[in-house]
Scaffold this active site. Structure first.
Site, short mmCIF file in Angstrom:
data_model
loop_
_atom_site.label_atom_id
_atom_site.label_comp_id
_atom_site.label_asym_id
_atom_site.label_seq_id
_atom_site.Cartn_x
_atom_site.Cartn_y
_atom_site.Cartn_z
N GLU A 1 -4.98 1.82 2.72
CA GLU A 1 -4.95 0.65 3.61
C GLU A 1 -5.07 1.06 5.07
O GLU A 1 -5.73 0.41 5.86
CB GLU A 1 -3.64 -0.13 3.39
CG GLU A 1 -3.64 -1.51 4.02
CD GLU A 1 -3.05 -1.58 5.43
OE1 GLU A 1 -3.06 -2.67 6.01
OE2 GLU A 1 -2.59 -0.55 5.96
N HIS B 1 0.83 -1.21 0.00
CA HIS B 1 0.00 0.00 0.00
C HIS B 1 0.86 1.26 0.00
O HIS B 1 1.92 1.29 0.64
CB HIS B 1 -1.00 0.00 1.16
CG HIS B 1 -0.43 0.01 2.53
ND1 HIS B 1 -0.18 1.16 3.23
CD2 HIS B 1 -0.08 -1.00 3.38
CE1 HIS B 1 0.29 0.87 4.43
NE2 HIS B 1 0.38 -0.43 4.55
N HIS C 1 3.64 3.59 12.36
CA HIS C 1 2.61 4.60 12.70
C HIS C 1 3.09 5.69 13.65
O HIS C 1 2.29 6.44 14.18
CB HIS C 1 1.31 3.97 13.26
CG HIS C 1 0.65 3.03 12.30
ND1 HIS C 1 -0.60 2.50 12.52
CD2 HIS C 1 1.06 2.53 11.11
CE1 HIS C 1 -0.92 1.71 11.50
NE2 HIS C 1 0.09 1.71 10.64
N ASP D 1 -0.21 4.37 1.02
CA ASP D 1 -0.55 5.40 2.01
C ASP D 1 0.18 5.17 3.33
O ASP D 1 0.63 4.06 3.63
CB ASP D 1 -2.05 5.48 2.26
CG ASP D 1 -2.62 4.20 2.88
OD1 ASP D 1 -2.27 3.11 2.41
OD2 ASP D 1 -3.40 4.31 3.84
ZN LIG Z 1 0.99 -1.37 6.35
#
Ligand SMILES: [Zn+2]
Length: 416
Positions: free
Chosen positions: A181, A85, A386, A87
């Site tokens: 995602e 992904h 993250h 993003d």
């Molecule tokens: Zn991921």
């Protein structure tokens, strides 16, 4: 075009592709298309076939079978997909990412852009495996975006390696890069027919050697408390403050069945977003368990709490709503073990000690597997996703490329 996986990763990391929660457009942010368009160019530049971007932003491409006409496996190797992904998570900024590339020499890592942020050796056992090796961090003011730009760099580099070495035999390989995602919509418009792979692999994992065939099963609970608002000066006997009832709900949520208190296969109930005023308060809660029936147990616990608090606050109206999110990949992996066994074999051939690790989260593969495309997950070498302490092992990324290149060859050998 002879870029290394690191060259590619650094190029992609500098493009802001943060996705957004609760957007009304798809993709949730138009800037994701910047990277998707670049990937179309690069896939064409490498010489892949059928390179397309659809109206939702999904980029697909094919690396056609290269078996000689007399090869016994010709026409018998199932089409294999690789997915990553573009993003990055809405939980930390992905704008003006300044990747720091350096040799890890042991100890904690201070990030120059934020003196309060330290990547601690004690909390990052994978650092030790990278002693004397190259790692990448952000400068501490943004996330790094190894999730999942490392995955994209790995897939692109594996494709380049296969194209440059025709002696490496493979069947049809399908590639897909998806948007959104991180906001749970990475497969919303995924065209299974167009992708046309029999099995696929997401390259969206963590530590070197870790492979994933299990994810959480996931529901979201939304508790809404309705009260009655009036000027506090004249509120006696009239106001019904939803915040007070919500407080009584929150205090009752189990503290030992929480992400901060659990690991491995343990389930949790995780309140993750709260909004409130006198007239109405809303609490969003993640319910997670590897055993899908366990979600009902977590839901029952919430219902019990809500019933108790309703009795304490009879003038409020309390609603509990459950939304299905995704299911454990393993529930739908089916009886065909090939997709797992081939991956294991490929990791062994790359000199790794592979291990299956349950993911305390979901992947695009959770939903694709449920829809009939078995889709385990491969490590990228990235860690601490993250947040601003995210870091990437370049060795891990390179070993992931090697594993992907072995994987397509294993499929040929075992199909002969
Ligand atoms: Zn991921």
């Amino acid at each position: 075009m002879n870029d290394t996986a690191l060259d590619r990763f650094l190029r992609y990391a500098k493009i802001d592709t943060q996705s957004a929660d609760d957007a009304t457009t798809y993709p949730s942010t138009a800037k994701q298309l910047d990277l998707l368009k670049l990937l179309v160019e690069e896939l064409n530049g490498l010489g892949l076939k059928d390179v397309t971007m659809d109206e939702h932003g999904y980029v697909m491409a094919t690396l056609p079978e290269n078996l000689p006409p007399d090869h016994p496996a010709r026409g018998r190797v199932p089409a294999i997909g690789f997915i990553a992904h573009v993003d990055t998570s809405p939980s930390a900024s992905g704008k003006d990412v300044k990747p720091q590339v350096f040799e890890y020499r042991g100890g904690d890592i201070a990030l120059s852009g934020d003196p309060n942020l330290i990547i601690r050796a004690s909390e990052n056992p994978a650092l030790l495996e990278n002693l004397g090796k190259t790692i990448v961090t952000s400068d501490g003011t943004t996330l790094l975006g190894a999730d999942d730009k490392a995955g994209i760099a790995i897939i692109m580099t594996a494709a380049q390696t296969l194209l440059a070495n025709p002696a490496l035999l493979h069947g049809d390989i399908r590639i897909c890069f998806t948007p959104d995602e991180e906001v749970g919509a990475g497969t919303k418009y995924f065209d299974m027919q167009k992708f046309n792979a029999r099995f696929a692999y997401t390259v969206d994992g963590n530590r070197l050697g870790e492979l994933n065939q299990e994810t959480f099963s996931a529901n979201q609970a939304i508790i809404m408390v309705h009260g009655r608002s009036i000027h506090p000066g004249t509120a006696k006997g009239i106001m019904v403050n939803s915040i007070r009832a919500m407080g009584d709900i929150i205090i009752r949520l189990p503290k030992d069945v929480a992400p901060e208190a659990t690991e491995g296969y343990e389930p949790f109930i995780h309140p993750h977003a709260l909004e409130g005023a006198e007239a109405r308060s809303t609490l969003k809660i993640l319910l997670r368990d590897f055993r899908t029936p366990g979600l009902k147990v977590l839901q029952d616990k919430l219902e019990e709490i809500v019933a108790e608090v309703r009795a304490l606050h009879p003038q409020t109206k309390i609603e509990l709503q459950i939304k299905e999110q995704y299911r454990n990949m393993k529930d739908h992996m089916g009886s065909d073990q090939r997709v797992l066994d081939r991956l294991w074999e490929a990791a062994l051939r790359s000199g790794l000690e592979p291990r299956w690790k349950p993911i305390r989260g979901g992947t695009d593969g959770s939903r694709l597997t449920e829809r009939g495309l078995p889709c385990p997950n491969i490590f990228t070498g990235g860690q601490n996703f993250h947040g601003a302490t995210e870091w990437l092992s370049v060795h891990g990324m390179e070993k992931s490329v090697e594993t992907a290149v072995h994987l397509v060859q294993v499929w040929v050998e075992k199909s002969s």
